[in-house]
Motif scaffolding. Sequence first.
Motif, PDB file in Angstrom:
ATOM      1  N   VAL A 138     129.488 113.458  80.883  1.00 52.69           N
ATOM      2  CA  VAL A 138     128.539 112.364  80.632  1.00 52.69           C
ATOM      3  C   VAL A 138     127.527 112.743  79.552  1.00 52.69           C
ATOM      4  O   VAL A 138     127.175 113.912  79.414  1.00 52.69           O
ATOM      5  CB  VAL A 138     127.827 111.963  81.964  1.00 52.69           C
ATOM      6  CG1 VAL A 138     126.955 113.094  82.510  1.00 52.69           C
ATOM      7  CG2 VAL A 138     127.003 110.688  81.807  1.00 52.69           C
ATOM      8  N   ILE A 139     127.108 111.740  78.788  1.00 56.01           N
ATOM      9  CA  ILE A 139     126.034 111.929  77.805  1.00 56.01           C
ATOM     10  C   ILE A 139     124.705 111.538  78.455  1.00 56.01           C
ATOM     11  O   ILE A 139     124.605 110.476  79.067  1.00 56.01           O
ATOM     12  CB  ILE A 139     126.270 111.060  76.547  1.00 56.01           C
ATOM     13  CG1 ILE A 139     127.527 111.512  75.801  1.00 56.01           C
ATOM     14  CG2 ILE A 139     125.040 111.100  75.620  1.00 56.01           C
ATOM     15  CD1 ILE A 139     127.918 110.625  74.625  1.00 56.01           C
ATOM     16  N   ALA A 140     123.698 112.415  78.330  1.00 53.31           N
ATOM     17  CA  ALA A 140     122.357 112.126  78.843  1.00 53.31           C
ATOM     18  C   ALA A 140     121.430 111.830  77.668  1.00 53.31           C
ATOM     19  O   ALA A 140     121.244 112.666  76.787  1.00 53.31           O
ATOM     20  CB  ALA A 140     121.831 113.332  79.628  1.00 53.31           C
ATOM     21  N   LEU A 141     120.885 110.617  77.643  1.00 53.07           N
ATOM     22  CA  LEU A 141     119.925 110.238  76.597  1.00 53.07           C
ATOM     23  C   LEU A 141     118.519 110.687  77.002  1.00 53.07           C
ATOM     24  O   LEU A 141     118.118 110.498  78.147  1.00 53.07           O
ATOM     25  CB  LEU A 141     119.898 108.723  76.389  1.00 53.07           C
ATOM     26  CG  LEU A 141     121.189 107.962  76.077  1.00 53.07           C
ATOM     27  CD1 LEU A 141     120.845 106.495  75.794  1.00 53.07           C
ATOM     28  CD2 LEU A 141     121.920 108.556  74.890  1.00 53.07           C
ATOM     29  N   CYS A 142     117.780 111.239  76.015  1.00 55.64           N
ATOM     30  CA  CYS A 142     116.416 111.727  76.287  1.00 55.64           C
ATOM     31  C   CYS A 142     115.413 110.584  76.319  1.00 55.64           C
ATOM     32  O   CYS A 142     114.478 110.538  75.500  1.00 55.64           O
ATOM     33  CB  CYS A 142     116.008 112.755  75.248  1.00 55.64           C
ATOM     34  SG  CYS A 142     116.978 114.266  75.342  1.00 55.64           S
ATOM     35  N   MET A 143     115.626 109.617  77.229  1.00 50.79           N
ATOM     36  CA  MET A 143     114.672 108.517  77.395  1.00 50.79           C
ATOM     37  C   MET A 143     114.674 108.115  78.857  1.00 50.79           C
ATOM     38  O   MET A 143     115.585 108.468  79.606  1.00 50.79           O
ATOM     39  CB  MET A 143     115.062 107.315  76.528  1.00 50.79           C
ATOM     40  CG  MET A 143     116.401 106.707  76.904  1.00 50.79           C
ATOM     41  SD  MET A 143     116.775 105.203  75.964  1.00 50.79           S
ATOM     42  CE  MET A 143     115.611 104.047  76.704  1.00 50.79           C
ATOM     43  N   ASP A 144     113.634 107.375  79.274  1.00 49.67           N
ATOM     44  CA  ASP A 144     113.590 106.888  80.646  1.00 49.67           C
ATOM     45  C   ASP A 144     112.982 105.489  80.688  1.00 49.67           C
ATOM     46  O   ASP A 144     112.913 104.815  79.656  1.00 49.67           O
ATOM     47  CB  ASP A 144     112.858 107.885  81.550  1.00 49.67           C
ATOM     48  CG  ASP A 144     111.409 108.101  81.134  1.00 49.67           C
ATOM     49  OD1 ASP A 144     110.882 107.280  80.345  1.00 49.67           O
ATOM     50  OD2 ASP A 144     110.799 109.091  81.591  1.00 49.67           O
ATOM     51  N   LEU A 181     118.368 111.266  70.819  1.00 44.82           N
ATOM     52  CA  LEU A 181     118.069 109.901  70.377  1.00 44.82           C
ATOM     53  C   LEU A 181     117.639 109.825  68.914  1.00 44.82           C
ATOM     54  O   LEU A 181     116.513 110.139  68.542  1.00 44.82           O
ATOM     55  CB  LEU A 181     117.040 109.222  71.270  1.00 44.82           C
ATOM     56  CG  LEU A 181     117.715 108.722  72.547  1.00 44.82           C
ATOM     57  CD1 LEU A 181     116.696 108.355  73.589  1.00 44.82           C
ATOM     58  CD2 LEU A 181     118.626 107.536  72.250  1.00 44.82           C
ATOM     59  N   VAL A 182     118.581 109.398  68.116  1.00 44.93           N
ATOM     60  CA  VAL A 182     118.371 109.264  66.682  1.00 44.93           C
ATOM     61  C   VAL A 182     117.872 107.850  66.398  1.00 44.93           C
ATOM     62  O   VAL A 182     118.529 106.874  66.758  1.00 44.93           O
ATOM     63  CB  VAL A 182     119.695 109.515  65.918  1.00 44.93           C
ATOM     64  CG1 VAL A 182     119.439 109.479  64.415  1.00 44.93           C
ATOM     65  CG2 VAL A 182     120.335 110.837  66.338  1.00 44.93           C
TER      66      VAL A 182
END
Length: 288
Positions: A138-144, A181-182
Amino acid sequence: VETQLLGTGAPLVITRGARTYVIGERINPTEARLARALTQRDWGYVQAEARRQVEAGADVIDVNVGLPNLSEVALLPEVVRAVADTVDVPLAIDTHNPAALAAALAVCPGRPLVNSVTGEPELLQHILPLVAERGAAVIALCMDERGIPKDAATRLDIAPRILERASGLGISPADVVIDPLVLTVGADDQAGRVVLETIRRIAAELGNNVTGGASNVSFGMPERHVLSAAFLILAIGAGMNCPITDPTRDDLRYALRAADLMLGRDHFARRFTTFYRRTRARDTAQKV
Ligand code: THG
Protein backbone atom coordinates in the motif's frame (compact mmCIF):
# COMPACT_ATOMS: atom_id res chain seq x y z
CA VAL A 1 13.77 -2.29 2.37
CA GLU A 2 12.13 -4.46 -0.27
CA THR A 3 8.53 -4.25 -1.45
CA GLN A 4 7.44 -7.34 -3.39
CA LEU A 5 4.77 -6.91 -6.04
CA LEU A 6 3.37 -9.42 -8.50
CA GLY A 7 1.31 -9.27 -11.69
CA THR A 8 0.99 -12.31 -13.94
CA GLY A 9 4.72 -12.37 -14.82
CA ALA A 10 7.92 -12.29 -12.81
CA PRO A 11 7.77 -10.80 -9.29
CA LEU A 12 8.94 -7.19 -8.95
CA VAL A 13 11.08 -6.44 -5.93
CA ILE A 14 11.32 -2.69 -5.32
CA THR A 15 14.66 -2.45 -3.55
CA ARG A 16 16.00 0.73 -1.91
CA GLY A 17 19.16 1.93 -3.58
CA ALA A 18 19.01 -0.51 -6.50
CA ARG A 19 17.51 1.55 -9.33
CA THR A 20 14.49 3.71 -10.10
CA TYR A 21 11.26 1.78 -10.69
CA VAL A 22 8.60 3.45 -12.82
CA ILE A 23 4.88 3.47 -12.05
CA GLY A 24 3.17 4.41 -15.33
CA GLU A 25 0.58 7.18 -14.85
CA ARG A 26 -1.26 7.17 -18.19
CA ILE A 27 -4.35 5.13 -17.26
CA ASN A 28 -5.88 8.24 -15.73
CA PRO A 29 -8.90 10.25 -16.96
CA THR A 30 -7.09 13.61 -16.64
CA GLU A 31 -5.99 12.68 -20.16
CA ALA A 32 -8.91 13.48 -22.51
CA ARG A 33 -8.64 10.48 -24.87
CA LEU A 34 -8.39 8.08 -21.95
CA ALA A 35 -11.47 9.68 -20.34
CA ARG A 36 -13.37 9.19 -23.63
CA ALA A 37 -12.24 5.55 -23.83
CA LEU A 38 -13.52 4.96 -20.30
CA THR A 39 -16.96 6.49 -21.02
CA GLN A 40 -17.19 4.41 -24.22
CA ARG A 41 -15.88 1.31 -22.43
CA ASP A 42 -13.21 1.05 -25.11
CA TRP A 43 -10.96 -1.44 -23.30
CA GLY A 44 -8.86 -1.91 -26.44
CA TYR A 45 -7.63 1.68 -26.18
CA VAL A 46 -6.95 1.34 -22.45
CA GLN A 47 -5.04 -1.90 -23.04
CA ALA A 48 -2.93 -0.30 -25.79
CA GLU A 49 -1.99 2.53 -23.38
CA ALA A 50 -0.96 -0.06 -20.78
CA ARG A 51 1.21 -1.96 -23.29
CA ARG A 52 2.79 1.24 -24.59
CA GLN A 53 3.90 2.15 -21.07
CA VAL A 54 5.34 -1.30 -20.37
CA GLU A 55 7.23 -1.24 -23.69
CA ALA A 56 8.61 2.15 -22.61
CA GLY A 57 9.88 0.65 -19.35
CA ALA A 58 7.02 0.92 -16.84
CA ASP A 59 7.55 -1.54 -13.96
CA VAL A 60 4.02 -1.05 -12.57
CA ILE A 61 0.83 0.29 -14.20
CA ASP A 62 -1.31 2.69 -12.16
CA VAL A 63 -5.05 2.34 -12.83
CA ASN A 64 -7.17 5.39 -12.02
CA VAL A 65 -10.74 5.71 -13.33
CA GLY A 66 -12.04 8.51 -11.08
CA LEU A 67 -14.43 10.57 -13.21
CA PRO A 68 -17.38 12.58 -11.83
CA ASN A 69 -20.07 10.85 -13.92
CA LEU A 70 -18.80 7.29 -13.86
CA SER A 71 -19.29 4.61 -11.23
CA GLU A 72 -15.87 3.62 -9.92
CA VAL A 73 -17.31 0.51 -8.30
CA ALA A 74 -18.47 -0.78 -11.68
CA LEU A 75 -15.59 0.56 -13.79
CA LEU A 76 -12.46 -0.08 -11.73
CA PRO A 77 -12.70 -3.90 -11.66
CA GLU A 78 -13.43 -3.99 -15.41
CA VAL A 79 -10.42 -1.83 -16.24
CA VAL A 80 -8.16 -3.71 -13.80
CA ARG A 81 -9.17 -6.97 -15.46
CA ALA A 82 -8.59 -5.57 -18.96
CA VAL A 83 -5.14 -4.22 -18.07
CA ALA A 84 -4.09 -7.41 -16.22
CA ASP A 85 -5.15 -9.42 -19.30
CA THR A 86 -2.74 -7.55 -21.55
CA VAL A 87 0.41 -6.73 -19.50
CA ASP A 88 2.18 -8.99 -17.00
CA VAL A 89 3.56 -6.31 -14.65
CA PRO A 90 1.97 -5.58 -11.24
CA LEU A 91 -0.82 -2.98 -11.01
CA ALA A 92 -1.29 -0.01 -8.69
CA ILE A 93 -4.99 0.38 -7.91
CA ASP A 94 -5.56 4.14 -7.61
CA THR A 95 -8.72 4.88 -5.59
CA HIS A 96 -9.89 6.08 -2.18
CA ASN A 97 -13.26 4.36 -2.65
CA PRO A 98 -13.27 1.22 -0.44
CA ALA A 99 -16.09 -0.49 -2.40
CA ALA A 100 -14.29 0.09 -5.71
CA LEU A 101 -11.03 -1.12 -4.18
CA ALA A 102 -12.65 -4.31 -2.86
CA ALA A 103 -14.21 -5.03 -6.27
CA ALA A 104 -10.89 -4.37 -8.04
CA LEU A 105 -8.87 -6.50 -5.61
CA ALA A 106 -11.30 -9.38 -6.20
CA VAL A 107 -10.33 -9.54 -9.90
CA CYS A 108 -6.70 -8.38 -9.75
CA PRO A 109 -4.13 -11.16 -10.09
CA GLY A 110 -0.91 -11.36 -8.08
CA ARG A 111 0.05 -8.87 -5.42
CA PRO A 112 -0.96 -5.31 -6.36
CA LEU A 113 -0.02 -1.97 -4.83
CA VAL A 114 -3.03 -0.22 -3.30
CA ASN A 115 -2.88 3.53 -4.09
CA SER A 116 -3.55 4.79 -1.43
CA VAL A 117 -4.32 5.41 2.22
CA THR A 118 -3.85 8.64 4.22
CA GLY A 119 -3.83 9.36 7.94
CA GLU A 120 -7.58 10.10 7.79
CA PRO A 121 -9.46 7.81 10.23
CA GLU A 122 -12.10 6.97 7.58
CA LEU A 123 -9.53 5.68 5.10
CA LEU A 124 -7.38 3.91 7.69
CA GLN A 125 -10.48 2.12 8.87
CA HIS A 126 -11.81 1.09 5.47
CA ILE A 127 -8.76 0.74 3.20
CA LEU A 128 -6.14 -0.93 5.43
CA PRO A 129 -8.24 -4.04 6.28
CA LEU A 130 -8.72 -4.68 2.54
CA VAL A 131 -4.95 -4.41 2.04
CA ALA A 132 -4.29 -6.77 4.96
CA GLU A 133 -6.90 -9.31 3.89
CA ARG A 134 -5.48 -9.44 0.38
CA GLY A 135 -1.85 -9.43 1.54
CA ALA A 136 -1.19 -6.50 -0.79
CA ALA A 137 1.24 -3.57 -0.50
CA VAL A 138 0.00 0.00 0.00
CA ILE A 139 1.00 3.62 -0.61
CA ALA A 140 0.73 5.92 2.43
CA LEU A 141 0.17 9.61 1.64
CA CYS A 142 1.68 12.10 4.12
CA MET A 143 -1.64 13.86 4.77
CA ASP A 144 -4.61 13.48 7.11
CA GLU A 145 -8.06 14.93 7.85
CA ARG A 146 -6.46 18.36 8.35
CA GLY A 147 -5.17 18.29 4.77
CA ILE A 148 -1.65 18.38 3.35
CA PRO A 149 0.84 19.92 5.79
CA LYS A 150 2.83 22.86 4.44
CA ASP A 151 6.07 21.73 6.07
CA ALA A 152 8.21 18.58 5.96
CA ALA A 153 8.20 18.00 9.75
CA THR A 154 4.40 17.67 9.97
CA ARG A 155 4.32 15.41 6.88
CA LEU A 156 6.99 13.27 8.57
CA ASP A 157 4.77 12.93 11.66
CA ILE A 158 1.92 11.37 9.67
CA ALA A 159 3.83 8.48 8.03
CA PRO A 160 4.71 6.63 11.28
CA ARG A 161 1.08 6.83 12.39
CA ILE A 162 0.00 5.04 9.19
CA LEU A 163 2.85 2.50 9.55
CA GLU A 164 1.70 1.74 13.08
CA ARG A 165 -1.94 1.22 12.08
CA ALA A 166 -0.80 -1.01 9.20
CA SER A 167 1.47 -3.01 11.45
CA GLY A 168 -1.44 -3.59 13.86
CA LEU A 169 -3.24 -5.36 11.00
CA GLY A 170 -0.20 -7.44 10.09
CA ILE A 171 1.00 -5.27 7.18
CA SER A 172 4.79 -5.11 7.29
CA PRO A 173 6.49 -1.66 7.09
CA ALA A 174 8.31 -2.93 3.98
CA ASP A 175 4.92 -3.19 2.26
CA VAL A 176 4.11 0.46 2.92
CA VAL A 177 5.49 2.76 0.22
CA ILE A 178 5.50 6.38 1.35
CA ASP A 179 4.31 9.32 -0.77
CA PRO A 180 5.52 12.74 0.48
CA LEU A 181 2.87 14.48 -1.71
CA VAL A 182 4.06 16.40 -4.72
CA LEU A 183 2.20 19.70 -5.27
CA THR A 184 2.53 22.17 -8.13
CA VAL A 185 5.12 24.94 -7.97
CA GLY A 186 2.55 26.98 -9.89
CA ALA A 187 0.56 27.44 -6.68
CA ASP A 188 3.44 27.60 -4.19
CA ASP A 189 7.06 28.33 -5.12
CA GLN A 190 8.22 26.42 -2.01
CA ALA A 191 6.38 23.19 -2.99
CA GLY A 192 9.50 21.69 -4.59
CA ARG A 193 11.80 22.46 -1.65
CA VAL A 194 9.33 21.11 0.91
CA VAL A 195 8.70 17.84 -0.93
CA LEU A 196 12.43 17.27 -1.55
CA GLU A 197 13.14 17.78 2.15
CA THR A 198 10.31 15.37 3.01
CA ILE A 199 11.77 12.73 0.66
CA ARG A 200 15.27 13.10 2.18
CA ARG A 201 13.89 12.72 5.68
CA ILE A 202 11.72 9.69 4.83
CA ALA A 203 14.76 8.02 3.27
CA ALA A 204 17.02 8.82 6.22
CA GLU A 205 14.64 8.38 9.15
CA LEU A 206 12.21 5.67 7.98
CA GLY A 207 13.99 3.92 5.10
CA ASN A 208 10.79 2.90 3.26
CA ASN A 209 10.49 2.91 -0.50
CA VAL A 210 9.26 6.32 -1.72
CA THR A 211 6.80 7.12 -4.52
CA GLY A 212 4.97 10.27 -5.66
CA GLY A 213 3.27 11.85 -8.66
CA ALA A 214 6.22 13.56 -10.34
CA SER A 215 4.02 15.26 -12.97
CA ASN A 216 2.02 17.00 -10.25
CA VAL A 217 4.90 19.42 -9.71
CA SER A 218 4.32 21.18 -13.05
CA PHE A 219 0.50 21.39 -13.29
CA GLY A 220 -0.51 24.69 -14.87
CA MET A 221 3.05 25.73 -15.74
CA PRO A 222 4.61 26.46 -19.15
CA GLU A 223 7.26 23.99 -20.37
CA ARG A 224 5.85 21.62 -17.82
CA HIS A 225 7.87 18.58 -18.92
CA VAL A 226 11.14 20.46 -18.39
CA LEU A 227 9.98 21.11 -14.82
CA SER A 228 8.83 17.51 -14.33
CA ALA A 229 12.17 16.19 -15.61
CA ALA A 230 14.15 18.53 -13.32
CA PHE A 231 12.00 17.47 -10.39
CA LEU A 232 12.41 13.76 -11.21
CA ILE A 233 16.19 14.03 -11.16
CA LEU A 234 16.25 15.96 -7.87
CA ALA A 235 13.63 13.68 -6.29
CA ILE A 236 15.54 10.54 -7.29
CA GLY A 237 18.71 12.10 -5.87
CA ALA A 238 16.83 12.78 -2.63
CA GLY A 239 15.57 9.19 -2.39
CA MET A 240 12.33 8.81 -4.36
CA ASN A 241 12.82 5.39 -5.98
CA CYS A 242 9.43 4.55 -7.53
CA PRO A 243 7.96 7.73 -9.03
CA ILE A 244 4.58 7.78 -10.75
CA THR A 245 5.37 9.27 -14.16
CA ASP A 246 4.92 8.98 -17.94
CA PRO A 247 7.62 6.66 -19.34
CA THR A 248 6.32 7.08 -22.90
CA ARG A 249 7.81 10.59 -22.95
CA ASP A 250 11.48 10.50 -23.96
CA ASP A 251 12.36 13.60 -21.92
CA LEU A 252 11.06 12.05 -18.69
CA ARG A 253 12.58 8.66 -19.46
CA TYR A 254 15.98 10.20 -20.25
CA ALA A 255 15.82 12.07 -16.93
CA LEU A 256 15.17 8.84 -15.00
CA ARG A 257 17.90 6.91 -16.75
CA ALA A 258 20.38 9.79 -16.44
CA ALA A 259 19.72 10.10 -12.71
CA ASP A 260 20.33 6.37 -12.13
CA LEU A 261 23.57 6.51 -14.12
CA MET A 262 24.83 9.58 -12.22
CA LEU A 263 24.02 7.87 -8.91
CA GLY A 264 26.08 4.81 -9.87
CA ARG A 265 23.06 2.56 -10.30
CA ASP A 266 23.52 1.60 -13.95
CA HIS A 267 26.22 -1.06 -14.52
CA PHE A 268 28.39 -0.12 -17.49
CA ALA A 269 25.73 2.51 -18.38
CA ARG A 270 23.85 -0.38 -19.96
CA ARG A 271 20.30 0.82 -19.28
CA PHE A 272 21.11 4.29 -20.52
CA THR A 273 22.77 3.15 -23.74
CA THR A 274 20.10 0.52 -24.43
CA PHE A 275 17.44 3.18 -24.03
CA TYR A 276 19.37 5.49 -26.35
CA ARG A 277 19.72 2.82 -29.04
CA ARG A 278 16.04 1.86 -28.87
CA THR A 279 14.92 5.46 -29.03
CA ARG A 280 17.21 6.14 -32.00
CA ALA A 281 16.11 2.97 -33.81
CA ARG A 282 12.48 3.98 -33.34
CA ASP A 283 13.08 7.57 -34.51
CA THR A 284 15.00 6.33 -37.57
CA ALA A 285 12.21 3.88 -38.40
CA GLN A 286 9.66 6.69 -38.16
CA LYS A 287 11.59 8.91 -40.58
CA VAL A 288 11.59 6.40 -43.45
N1 THG B 1 0.33 10.21 -5.58
C1 THG B 1 -0.23 8.99 -5.70
N2 THG B 1 -1.04 8.68 -6.71
C2 THG B 1 -1.36 9.60 -7.64
C3 THG B 1 -0.79 10.88 -7.58
C4 THG B 1 0.07 11.19 -6.50
N3 THG B 1 -2.20 9.28 -8.66
C5 THG B 1 -2.68 10.29 -9.56
C6 THG B 1 -1.61 11.35 -9.81
N4 THG B 1 -1.09 11.82 -8.56
C7 THG B 1 -0.49 10.77 -10.65
N5 THG B 1 -0.93 10.55 -11.99
C8 THG B 1 -0.96 11.59 -12.92
C9 THG B 1 -1.56 11.32 -14.14
C10 THG B 1 -1.62 12.31 -15.11
C11 THG B 1 -1.05 13.54 -14.85
C12 THG B 1 -0.43 13.81 -13.65
C13 THG B 1 -0.38 12.80 -12.67
C14 THG B 1 -1.10 14.62 -15.86
N6 THG B 1 -2.02 14.57 -16.85
C15 THG B 1 -2.13 15.59 -17.86
C16 THG B 1 -2.90 16.80 -17.32
O1 THG B 1 -3.72 16.62 -16.41
O2 THG B 1 -2.65 17.89 -17.78
C17 THG B 1 -2.80 15.05 -19.08
C18 THG B 1 -1.95 14.00 -19.70
C19 THG B 1 -1.78 14.19 -21.19
O3 THG B 1 -2.46 15.01 -21.81
O4 THG B 1 -0.90 13.45 -21.74
O5 THG B 1 -0.35 15.57 -15.80
O6 THG B 1 0.60 12.29 -6.37
N7 THG B 1 0.07 8.07 -4.77
